[in-house]
Motif scaffolding. Structure first.
Motif, PDB file in Angstrom:
ATOM      1  N   VAL A  20       6.457  19.386 -55.193  1.00  0.00           N
ATOM      2  CA  VAL A  20       7.891  19.112 -55.185  1.00  0.00           C
ATOM      3  C   VAL A  20       8.129  17.650 -54.835  1.00  0.00           C
ATOM      4  CG1 VAL A  20      10.105  19.639 -54.113  1.00  0.00           C
ATOM      5  CG2 VAL A  20       8.487  21.485 -54.597  1.00  0.00           C
ATOM      6  N   VAL A  21       8.901  16.984 -55.680  1.00  0.00           N
ATOM      7  CA  VAL A  21       9.190  15.560 -55.475  1.00  0.00           C
ATOM      8  C   VAL A  21      10.553  15.375 -54.819  1.00  0.00           C
ATOM      9  CG1 VAL A  21       9.509  13.354 -56.641  1.00  0.00           C
ATOM     10  CG2 VAL A  21       7.791  14.969 -57.480  1.00  0.00           C
ATOM     11  N   ALA A  22      11.528  16.174 -55.246  1.00  0.00           N
ATOM     12  CA  ALA A  22      12.884  16.056 -54.699  1.00  0.00           C
ATOM     13  C   ALA A  22      13.565  17.412 -54.761  1.00  0.00           C
ATOM     14  CB  ALA A  22      13.689  15.029 -55.485  1.00  0.00           C
ATOM     15  N   TYR A  23      14.520  17.629 -53.849  1.00  0.00           N
ATOM     16  CA  TYR A  23      15.284  18.873 -53.846  1.00  0.00           C
ATOM     17  C   TYR A  23      16.581  18.638 -53.092  1.00  0.00           C
ATOM     18  CZ  TYR A  23      13.269  19.294 -49.148  1.00  0.00           C
ATOM     19  OH  TYR A  23      12.892  19.051 -47.845  1.00  0.00           O
ATOM     20  N   TYR A  24      17.649  19.280 -53.539  1.00  0.00           N
ATOM     21  CA  TYR A  24      18.938  19.089 -52.862  1.00  0.00           C
ATOM     22  C   TYR A  24      19.959  20.118 -53.347  1.00  0.00           C
ATOM     23  CZ  TYR A  24      19.765  16.560 -57.248  1.00  0.00           C
ATOM     24  OH  TYR A  24      19.848  16.202 -58.580  1.00  0.00           O
ATOM     25  N   TYR A  25      20.883  20.457 -52.438  1.00  0.00           N
ATOM     26  CA  TYR A  25      22.083  21.209 -52.770  1.00  0.00           C
ATOM     27  C   TYR A  25      23.173  20.192 -53.099  1.00  0.00           C
ATOM     28  CZ  TYR A  25      20.178  25.518 -50.723  1.00  0.00           C
ATOM     29  OH  TYR A  25      19.422  26.617 -50.448  1.00  0.00           O
ATOM     30  N   LYS A  26      24.056  20.525 -54.031  1.00  0.00           N
ATOM     31  CA  LYS A  26      25.134  19.599 -54.363  1.00  0.00           C
ATOM     32  C   LYS A  26      26.308  20.354 -54.957  1.00  0.00           C
ATOM     33  CE  LYS A  26      27.224  15.691 -55.249  1.00  0.00           C
ATOM     34  NZ  LYS A  26      27.945  14.972 -54.186  1.00  0.00           N
ATOM     35  N   GLN A  27      27.508  20.048 -54.457  1.00  0.00           N
ATOM     36  CA  GLN A  27      28.759  20.591 -55.003  1.00  0.00           C
ATOM     37  C   GLN A  27      29.326  19.552 -55.963  1.00  0.00           C
ATOM     38  OE1 GLN A  27      30.170  23.585 -53.739  1.00  0.00           O
ATOM     39  NE2 GLN A  27      32.322  23.529 -54.253  1.00  0.00           N
ATOM     40  N   TRP A  28      29.414  19.910 -57.249  1.00  0.00           N
ATOM     41  CA  TRP A  28      29.907  18.991 -58.267  1.00  0.00           C
ATOM     42  C   TRP A  28      31.318  19.396 -58.690  1.00  0.00           C
ATOM     43  CZ3 TRP A  28      26.536  15.070 -59.178  1.00  0.00           C
ATOM     44  CH2 TRP A  28      25.185  15.286 -58.953  1.00  0.00           C
ATOM     45  N   ILE A  91      15.714  21.203 -57.933  1.00  0.00           N
ATOM     46  CA  ILE A  91      14.354  20.912 -57.482  1.00  0.00           C
ATOM     47  C   ILE A  91      13.634  20.180 -58.604  1.00  0.00           C
ATOM     48  CG2 ILE A  91      12.100  21.946 -57.009  1.00  0.00           C
ATOM     49  CD1 ILE A  91      13.326  23.977 -55.301  1.00  0.00           C
ATOM     50  N   GLU A  92      12.920  19.132 -58.251  1.00  0.00           N
ATOM     51  CA  GLU A  92      12.122  18.395 -59.220  1.00  0.00           C
ATOM     52  C   GLU A  92      10.665  18.429 -58.760  1.00  0.00           C
ATOM     53  OE1 GLU A  92      13.778  14.496 -59.669  1.00  0.00           O
ATOM     54  OE2 GLU A  92      15.834  15.272 -59.818  1.00  0.00           O
ATOM     55  N   PHE A  93       9.767  18.698 -59.692  1.00  0.00           N
ATOM     56  CA  PHE A  93       8.346  18.765 -59.322  1.00  0.00           C
ATOM     57  C   PHE A  93       7.466  18.204 -60.436  1.00  0.00           C
ATOM     58  CE2 PHE A  93       9.352  22.763 -61.400  1.00  0.00           C
ATOM     59  CZ  PHE A  93       8.272  22.977 -62.242  1.00  0.00           C
ATOM     60  N   MET A 145      10.421  23.539 -46.646  1.00  0.00           N
ATOM     61  CA  MET A 145      10.176  22.096 -46.699  1.00  0.00           C
ATOM     62  C   MET A 145      11.069  21.357 -45.720  1.00  0.00           C
ATOM     63  SD  MET A 145       9.406  21.302 -50.737  1.00  0.00           S
ATOM     64  CE  MET A 145      10.918  22.060 -51.342  1.00  0.00           C
ATOM     65  N   ASP A 146      12.308  21.834 -45.540  1.00  0.00           N
ATOM     66  CA  ASP A 146      13.210  21.198 -44.588  1.00  0.00           C
ATOM     67  C   ASP A 146      12.722  21.366 -43.153  1.00  0.00           C
ATOM     68  OD1 ASP A 146      15.085  19.986 -46.145  1.00  0.00           O
ATOM     69  OD2 ASP A 146      16.478  21.666 -46.153  1.00  0.00           O
TER      70      ASP A 146
END
Length: 299
Positions: A20-28, A91-93, A145-146
């Motif tokens: 896993v390179v990046a991960y996040y929650y986001k409200q768009w 999630i980006e991996f 991971m967090d």
């Protein structure tokens, strides 16, 4: 050596692990992202609301419980309308050469048939819907991971492995069912066409043209789904309509065939007798007698 694409052949030749390179929650909300591409695989999961992911080929509308897996270097963008917020987990991996004892991507492919098939799909993106299993694994992966970062890679690798295998099985199941789902669409279109046009002179080529299919292929999928050929179903619809017109209206017998798209009265009479085991005259007479008997009973 690191690998980005989910479909690189090196993944099944060498020993690589997902990372896993990046991960996040986001409200768009009210957001129009420019077209871009990542050098890793991305998973975008819709938790609430709906959005649109656009690629260079098509626009994909997504709603709660759906997610898209986008391969590395695939150009895409996110579009969310004003007043319609969309909450997502991303999630980006990518993949790196294995260190330690964890099962590799090659191991997954050798042990799980669905995962092996996923690696051969070579699809730039897959839009999937699932009953919460994928999201359950996703959120626990992010939480792990967090809370522990790289202190406990065992659980991270286990969850990431579970995630990829679940996605593979879902993707394979979806691919298998797609032809059946599309066939159902064609069958419904044919049924609609017949029920709206049974009073006209219809040939198989007319129905096939309406749904943009070859007559032979349409014949096969319709027979597989209904147990009847298209023309057999058309005949059954016409005969049922004729029975209704004979029993419930005063339309003259010589005109009934015109109401159901059969130009020959003699052919209609022969076909009706074969279907209802009575001639049209006998059927109307029987229907009238039943009505008279019912009226006497009410009195």
């Amino acid at each position: 050596m690191k690998r980005s694409s989910l479909y690189e052949s090196a993944l099944t030749r060498g020993e690589f692990l997902p990372e896993v390179v990046a991960y996040y929650y986001k409200q768009w909300e009210n957001y129009n992202m420019p077209f871009h591409a990542h050098n890793q695989v991305e998973i975008m999961y819709v938790i609430e609301g709906h959005c649109c992911v656009e690629t260079e080929e098509e626009s994909l509308n997504m709603k709660k419980g759906e997610f898209i897996i986008i391969d590395a270097e695939v150009t895409h963008r996110l579009f969310v309308e004003k007043g319609s917020p969309c909450r997502m987990l991303n999630i980006e991996f990518r993949f790196h050469e294995r260190k330690g004892f964890f099962p590799s991507i090659k191991d997954f492919a050798e042990e799980d048939q669905a995962f092996a098939r996923l690696l051969k799909m070579n699809a730039p993106y897959l839009l999937l819907k699932e009953p919460n299993e994928v999201y359950f694994v996703l959120k626990h992966l992010v939480l792990e991971m967090d809370e522990r970062g790289k202190e406990n890679l065992l659980m991270v690798h286990l969850l990431l492995s579970q995630l990829l295998i679940r996605i593979a099985r879902l993707a394979v199941e979806t691919r298998v069912n797609e032809p059946l789902q599309q066939a159902n669409v064609y069958v419904k279109q044919v049924l609609t066409y017949i029920h709206e046009n049974y009073d006209c002179e219809i040939q198989m080529k007319d129905i096939a043209a309406d749904v943009n299919l070859h007559p032979g292929y349409l014949h096969r999928i319709f027979k597989n789904h209904t147990g009847l050929t298209v023309m057999e179903y058309l005949t059954s619809v016409r005969m049922e309509k004729a029975k209704m017109l004979l029993s419930e209206t005063d339309i003259p017998l010589i005109e009934i065939s015109d109401y159901i798209g059969i130009n020959s009265r003699q052919y209609f009479s022969s076909l009706f007798k074969k279907y209802a085991h009575q001639t049209p005259v006998e059927y109307r007479k029987t229907a009238m007698q039943k009505k008279e008997f019912a009226s006497w009973e009410r009195v």
